[in-house]
Write an enzyme that holds these catalytic residues in place. Structure first.
Site, PDB file in Angstrom:
ATOM      1  N   HIS A 117       4.234  -4.601   2.285  1.00 52.58           N
ATOM      2  CA  HIS A 117       4.076  -4.102   3.656  1.00 52.58           C
ATOM      3  C   HIS A 117       3.675  -5.209   4.639  1.00 52.58           C
ATOM      4  O   HIS A 117       3.764  -5.020   5.847  1.00 52.58           O
ATOM      5  CB  HIS A 117       3.081  -2.931   3.705  1.00 52.58           C
ATOM      6  CG  HIS A 117       1.635  -3.282   3.558  1.00 52.58           C
ATOM      7  ND1 HIS A 117       0.939  -3.084   2.391  1.00 52.58           N
ATOM      8  CD2 HIS A 117       0.747  -3.807   4.432  1.00 52.58           C
ATOM      9  CE1 HIS A 117      -0.320  -3.460   2.560  1.00 52.58           C
ATOM     10  NE2 HIS A 117      -0.454  -3.912   3.789  1.00 52.58           N
ATOM     11  N   ASP A 147       4.158  -2.215  -3.969  1.00 49.95           N
ATOM     12  CA  ASP A 147       3.800  -2.944  -2.750  1.00 49.95           C
ATOM     13  C   ASP A 147       3.619  -4.434  -3.025  1.00 49.95           C
ATOM     14  O   ASP A 147       2.676  -5.064  -2.534  1.00 49.95           O
ATOM     15  CB  ASP A 147       2.532  -2.365  -2.118  1.00 49.95           C
ATOM     16  CG  ASP A 147       2.434  -2.690  -0.621  1.00 49.95           C
ATOM     17  OD1 ASP A 147       3.383  -3.276  -0.076  1.00 49.95           O
ATOM     18  OD2 ASP A 147       1.394  -2.355  -0.020  1.00 49.95           O
ATOM     19  N   GLY A 218      -5.750  -7.285   7.896  1.00 48.77           N
ATOM     20  CA  GLY A 218      -5.374  -8.690   7.841  1.00 48.77           C
ATOM     21  C   GLY A 218      -5.537  -9.281   6.452  1.00 48.77           C
ATOM     22  O   GLY A 218      -5.037 -10.347   6.162  1.00 48.77           O
ATOM     23  N   ASN A 219      -6.274  -8.554   5.565  1.00 54.09           N
ATOM     24  CA  ASN A 219      -6.480  -9.023   4.204  1.00 54.09           C
ATOM     25  C   ASN A 219      -5.388  -8.560   3.240  1.00 54.09           C
ATOM     26  O   ASN A 219      -5.414  -8.920   2.061  1.00 54.09           O
ATOM     27  CB  ASN A 219      -7.822  -8.540   3.654  1.00 54.09           C
ATOM     28  CG  ASN A 219      -8.937  -9.523   3.931  1.00 54.09           C
ATOM     29  OD1 ASN A 219      -9.809  -9.241   4.732  1.00 54.09           O
ATOM     30  ND2 ASN A 219      -8.900 -10.670   3.290  1.00 54.09           N
ATOM     31  N   SER A 220      -4.473  -7.743   3.691  1.00 53.99           N
ATOM     32  CA  SER A 220      -3.411  -7.257   2.810  1.00 53.99           C
ATOM     33  C   SER A 220      -2.715  -8.409   2.122  1.00 53.99           C
ATOM     34  O   SER A 220      -2.317  -9.383   2.757  1.00 53.99           O
ATOM     35  CB  SER A 220      -2.373  -6.468   3.608  1.00 53.99           C
ATOM     36  OG  SER A 220      -2.853  -5.198   3.917  1.00 53.99           O
ATOM     37  N   GLY A 276      14.473   9.005 -19.400  1.00 49.03           N
ATOM     38  CA  GLY A 276      15.335  10.118 -19.032  1.00 49.03           C
ATOM     39  C   GLY A 276      14.817  11.476 -19.468  1.00 49.03           C
ATOM     40  O   GLY A 276      15.558  12.255 -20.068  1.00 49.03           O
ATOM     41  N   VAL A 277      13.538  11.761 -19.172  1.00 51.57           N
ATOM     42  CA  VAL A 277      12.976  13.082 -19.459  1.00 51.57           C
ATOM     43  C   VAL A 277      12.172  13.541 -18.258  1.00 51.57           C
ATOM     44  O   VAL A 277      11.659  12.723 -17.487  1.00 51.57           O
ATOM     45  CB  VAL A 277      12.055  13.061 -20.700  1.00 51.57           C
ATOM     46  CG1 VAL A 277      12.843  12.853 -21.966  1.00 51.57           C
ATOM     47  CG2 VAL A 277      10.958  12.015 -20.558  1.00 51.57           C
ATOM     48  N   ILE A 279       8.741  15.449 -17.419  1.00 54.19           N
ATOM     49  CA  ILE A 279       7.520  15.595 -18.192  1.00 54.19           C
ATOM     50  C   ILE A 279       6.402  16.196 -17.346  1.00 54.19           C
ATOM     51  O   ILE A 279       6.463  16.198 -16.110  1.00 54.19           O
ATOM     52  CB  ILE A 279       7.047  14.239 -18.750  1.00 54.19           C
ATOM     53  CG1 ILE A 279       6.968  13.202 -17.622  1.00 54.19           C
ATOM     54  CG2 ILE A 279       7.956  13.761 -19.868  1.00 54.19           C
ATOM     55  CD1 ILE A 279       6.443  11.853 -18.049  1.00 54.19           C
TER      56      ILE A 279
END
Length: 482
Positions: A117, A147, A218-220, A276-277, A279
């Site tokens: 982001h 992310d 700003g720390n992302s 492919g299940v 659940i």
């Protein structure tokens, strides 16, 4: 309110405990680490590997209010003579919008990790190093599900870097240190402890470390370090009623980030295994009804076409082990499957009619199966809209079809908005147009369009052919895919 983890502030970390008139505390384990006298040595050693990230994006500004003139009016000609080609109400010139974030260098040859982001939608990314040097970065790959984004800079000298630590070894109460660019103030350090482990926020593969180290806007994308200077998390989100730090921050665990980064570095994309299940978790009521002692495992509710059906897994099976690893919940299974290599044959142990049975399944690739059969417990909803090729598109619904006057059997993607600076706008596309084909194949959802764009790129083509319908009239338009 949960907000993207954007920043980090400075937090004093000295703790004084007084125990008066109570029983002696149990002796601390031999491996317990006391509060450091200072974080200065650690901060000095690892600061050169932490970077500030500035991104630039072209945005359109609204036209200024003013008089409008009919086509051919001499007043319109006067505006054009003075260098305003579209008159006072015409499209204004695009402007640049800047955003700030953080990141960290993971190799001496210039690979840098940050949040998706932080750089999403950017057309220019600049890296500022602790030394003050600045370099342009290119995007290697992203994974919106976790992310994570991987960048690369080219430097004429080896860069200071840090390595990933093992986030699974972190315990609640361990000291951690965060670094980044809070509120655009430049390099900053904060310290605290691990407040909680294995937090889930909203994603399929979430595994967050919660910390009280100050994290702010700003720390992302900045790193969370253990006391050895290894990255054990990437700061991503905060819980805050006002947008500032209140001591509840979340860092994506390094064991998740490092696996994603490895795939982005090798392939430029993620390649996750797919079983492919569909659940669901086993509740105590279900366990009682099924006659099993513990409410653990992943209950298979449906087996669509896919690897699991081919191997013989059935609805009603309870998956208790995957690739020799214990499965206690649907979350366990989803993460284990995602981490397994595509095409690998793995052993899946199920409870069927009260008996254990081991089945060998050859895994598919989740990215290719998206939009088809995906575990219901963790299925990512189809995007309601997305920006592609300069267009904001959304799947056609009955309501949209009625609003646009389309026939009831119409299918495709509706253009909700368009970038005035894009090639699509120059070629005459407008909001309300319907995309019915891409690459001469029908498109019904966003995944279809993304797949056709990917096919065009893989084939080495510079553009993709779209079939557009406006007021029922078809029109082919080729748009650049680069």
């Amino acid at each position: 309110m949960l907000k993207p983890a954007f920043a980090r502030g400075v937090l004093g970390a000295t703790v004084l405990a007084l125990v008066i008139g109570v029983a002696p505390l149990a002796p601390a384990p031999a491996f317990a680490r006391a509060a450091p006298e200072s974080f200065a040595d650690l901060a000095e050693r690892i600061s050169p590997s932490v970077v500030n990230i500035t991104t630039s994006t072209t945005v359109a500004t609204p036209a200024q209010p003013g008089p409008s003139f009919p086509e051919g009016s001499p007043f319109g000609d006067m505006f054009r003579d003075f260098g305003i080609p579209n008159g006072p109400n015409g499209p204004s010139r695009p402007q640049r919008s800047n955003a700030l974030g953080s990141g960290y260098v993971i190799s001496e040859d210039g690979y840098i990790v940050t949040n998706n982001h932080v750089i999403e939608g950017a057309d220019q990314i600049e890296i500022e190093f602790f030394s003050g040097d600045r370099l342009e970065a290119k995007l290697i790959g992203t994974d919106p599900k976790t992310d994570v984004a991987l960048l690369k800079v080219t430097s004429d000298k080896p860069l200071p870097f840090v390595k990933f630590g093992n986030s699974d070894t972190m315990r609640v109460g361990d000291w951690v240190m965060a670094m980044g660019n809070p509120l655009g103030q430049g390099f900053s350090v904060s310290a605290g402890i691990v407040s909680a482990r294995n937090r889930e926020l909203s994603g399929t593969y979430d595994d967050y470390i919660q910390t009280d180290a100050a994290i702010n806007r700003g720390n992302s994308g900045g790193p969370l370090f253990n006391m050895d200077g290894d990255v054990i998390g990437m700061n991503t989100a905060i819980l805050s009623p006002n947008g500032g730090s209140i001591g509840i921050g979340f860092s994506m665990a390094s064991n998740v980030v490092s696996k994603v980064v490895g795939q982005l570095k090798e392939y430029g994309e993620t390649r996750r295994g797919w079983l492919g299940v569909k659940i669901q978790d086993v509740t105590p009521d279900m366990a009682e009804a099924l006659g099993i002692a513990m409410a653990e495992g992943a209950l298979v509710s449906e087996v669509p076409e896919g690897p699991a059906r081919d191997a013989g897994i059935q609805a009603g099976d309870i998956i208790i082990s995957f690739d020799n690893g214990e499965v206690k919940s649907t979350r366990d299974l989803v993460r284990r499957v995602a981490d397994a290599p595509v095409g690998e044959a793995v052993r899946v142990t199920v409870l069927r009619d009260g008996k254990k049975e081991t089945i060998v399944v050859t895994l598919g690739r989740r990215e290719l199966a998206e939009g088809e059969a995906v575990p219901a417990a963790v299925q990512r909803p189809q995007d309601s809209e997305k920006d592609l090729l300069g267009l904001t598109v959304t799947p056609l619904t009955a309501e949209l079809g009625t609003e646009l006057g389309l026939p009831s059997d119409a299918t495709g993607l509706v253009i909700k908005d368009i970038d005035d600076t894009s090639a699509a706008y120059e070629k005459g596309l407008r909001a309300g147009d319907l995309i019915t084909e891409a690459g001469q194949e029908p498109v019904a959802n966003i995944d279809d369009l993304e797949a056709r764009i990917g096919d065009a790129k893989d084939a080495g083509r510079k553009s993709v052919l779209l079939l557009i319908r406006r007021a029922g009239e078809p029109r082919f338009v080729a748009l650049p895919v680069e």
